[in-house]
Write a protein that holds these residues in place. Structure first.
Motif, PDB file in Angstrom:
ATOM      1  N   ALA A 212      58.034 -14.649  26.758  1.00  0.00           N
ATOM      2  CA  ALA A 212      58.509 -15.855  27.234  1.00  0.00           C
ATOM      3  C   ALA A 212      57.372 -16.804  27.697  1.00  0.00           C
ATOM      4  O   ALA A 212      57.479 -17.823  27.482  1.00  0.00           O
ATOM      5  CB  ALA A 212      59.327 -15.355  28.608  1.00  0.00           C
ATOM      6  N   ALA A 216      56.909 -20.445  26.351  1.00  0.00           N
ATOM      7  CA  ALA A 216      56.691 -21.459  27.515  1.00  0.00           C
ATOM      8  C   ALA A 216      55.303 -22.214  27.218  1.00  0.00           C
ATOM      9  O   ALA A 216      55.203 -23.326  27.206  1.00  0.00           O
ATOM     10  CB  ALA A 216      56.910 -21.028  28.867  1.00  0.00           C
ATOM     11  N   PRO A 223      59.773 -25.501  30.856  1.00  0.00           N
ATOM     12  CA  PRO A 223      60.741 -24.495  31.310  1.00  0.00           C
ATOM     13  C   PRO A 223      62.146 -24.309  31.656  1.00  0.00           C
ATOM     14  O   PRO A 223      62.934 -23.691  31.245  1.00  0.00           O
ATOM     15  CB  PRO A 223      59.718 -23.687  32.601  1.00  0.00           C
ATOM     16  N   ALA A 224      62.311 -25.496  32.316  1.00  0.00           N
ATOM     17  CA  ALA A 224      63.867 -25.877  32.593  1.00  0.00           C
ATOM     18  C   ALA A 224      64.595 -26.034  31.359  1.00  0.00           C
ATOM     19  O   ALA A 224      65.851 -25.398  31.244  1.00  0.00           O
ATOM     20  CB  ALA A 224      63.811 -27.146  33.509  1.00  0.00           C
ATOM     21  N   ARG A 227      65.111 -22.481  29.535  1.00  0.00           N
ATOM     22  CA  ARG A 227      66.252 -21.917  30.108  1.00  0.00           C
ATOM     23  C   ARG A 227      67.444 -22.224  30.032  1.00  0.00           C
ATOM     24  O   ARG A 227      68.182 -21.374  29.636  1.00  0.00           O
ATOM     25  CB  ARG A 227      65.712 -22.239  31.722  1.00  0.00           C
ATOM     26  N   THR A 231      70.796 -20.301  27.631  1.00  0.00           N
ATOM     27  CA  THR A 231      71.659 -19.875  28.419  1.00  0.00           C
ATOM     28  C   THR A 231      73.092 -20.156  28.022  1.00  0.00           C
ATOM     29  O   THR A 231      73.503 -21.407  27.936  1.00  0.00           O
ATOM     30  CB  THR A 231      71.724 -20.520  29.896  1.00  0.00           C
ATOM     31  N   THR A 237      73.615 -14.204  30.324  1.00  0.00           N
ATOM     32  CA  THR A 237      72.393 -15.003  30.933  1.00  0.00           C
ATOM     33  C   THR A 237      72.893 -15.855  32.293  1.00  0.00           C
ATOM     34  O   THR A 237      72.219 -16.137  33.083  1.00  0.00           O
ATOM     35  CB  THR A 237      71.631 -15.924  29.896  1.00  0.00           C
ATOM     36  N   GLU A 238      73.946 -16.661  31.808  1.00  0.00           N
ATOM     37  CA  GLU A 238      74.509 -17.538  32.863  1.00  0.00           C
ATOM     38  C   GLU A 238      74.894 -16.632  34.222  1.00  0.00           C
ATOM     39  O   GLU A 238      74.857 -16.906  35.427  1.00  0.00           O
ATOM     40  CB  GLU A 238      75.739 -18.236  32.256  1.00  0.00           C
ATOM     41  N   LEU A 241      71.844 -15.607  35.857  1.00  0.00           N
ATOM     42  CA  LEU A 241      71.336 -16.849  36.580  1.00  0.00           C
ATOM     43  C   LEU A 241      72.030 -17.256  37.961  1.00  0.00           C
ATOM     44  O   LEU A 241      71.463 -18.088  38.852  1.00  0.00           O
ATOM     45  CB  LEU A 241      70.999 -18.092  35.513  1.00  0.00           C
TER      46      LEU A 241
END
Length: 270
Positions: A212, A216, A223-224, A227, A231, A237-238, A241
């Motif tokens: 990861a 990145a 990164p946002a 992500r 997701t 993943t959600e 998170l």
């Protein structure tokens, strides 16, 4: 004309820098290392550099354009003053001692010394470091270029002009590797708690963080967005998170940790 590098201390960080310089084509005959540990001297000499045990043993006539101070911060008060004799308009002093201020070096070396304070981090040992540097007013543009080249041998380089920011730099990148190592520990432990064998969970956690990070680092997206990309609505993943991004989750916890490190740095710096 000043010429050459004087490396004071050749432990893990100093050794990584030396290897980086030599790999980039620095002539070992232009490098003098002060390293009192006899066990390390033989291996260093095999690289073609000159190795001495103390400042007084540096060859007569050697005029470095950069003196790199790479001893432990708690040793610096005893070590640094011996190198004031190398001060000249063409020589800069590059410190990689965490928490040791420019003011300290100006006191030890002279107020007219050109000093660059840096904050490295441990990934520099594998050429993946983050090196942040702060110059005093005596550092010329040419010196900054030279210092940047030397630091880039072990990773990325950034500059700040306001030394007060160095405590925050330390809190993010200097101490940051420990946060990541702990995250790997926690992710592996969580995998075990979810039913995975310890060895497998440890491997999954380590490679996932490594992969990861590489993604990145190389991706065009931030990164946002990365992500968001991984997701899926209503997916696994959600679900995770929602825990990590909840009130009191990872963001405020990380902010609290970084501020604690920054404030402790300020205390240690006096």
């Amino acid at each position: 004309m000043a010429n050459g590098l004087l490396l004071v201390g050749c432990g893990k960080m100093g050794g990584a820098m030396l290897d980086g310089w030599l790999a980039r084509g620095t002539d070992p005959r232009t490098v003098v290392i002060v390293e009192p540990a006899e066990a390390a001297q033989t291996a260093l000499k095999a690289k073609g550099v000159t190795v001495v045990s103390a400042a007084d043993d540096v060859p007569d006539g050697f005029a470095p354009d950069c003196v790199i101070l790479a001893v432990k911060p708690q040793m610096m008060a005893d070590v640094a003053p011996a190198y004031a004799r190398f001060r000249s308009p063409e020589t800069q002093f590059l410190s990689i001692a965490a928490g040791t201020t420019i003011g300290f070096f100006e006191g030890a070396l002279g107020g007219d010394a050109a000093i660059v304070r840096t904050m490295p981090n441990t990934p520099a040992a594998v050429g993946k470091g983050m090196m942040v540097a702060c110059p005093n007013p005596n550092v010329t543009k040419a010196m900054k270029v030279r210092a940047g080249e030397l630091l880039a041998a072990v990773g990325e380089v950034a500059w700040v002009e306001d030394e007060s920011q160095m405590d925050a730099v330390t809190a993010v990148s200097g101490s940051g590797p420990a946060y990541v190592f702990h995250m790997i520990e926690c992710l592996a432990a969580a995998g075990e708690a979810a039913g995975l064998p310890a060895a497998l969970s440890a491997k999954l956690a380590l490679q996932t963080v490594y992969g990861a990070g590489c993604l990145a680092r190389d991706a065009d997206e931030g990164p946002a967005q990365l992500r968001v990309n991984v997701t899926s609505p209503g997916g696994t993943t959600e679900a995770a998170l929602k825990v990590l991004m909840a009130e009191g989750g990872l963001k405020p916890l990380m902010e609290k940790a970084v501020l604690a490190a920054r404030d402790r740095g300020r205390e240690l710096g006096g």
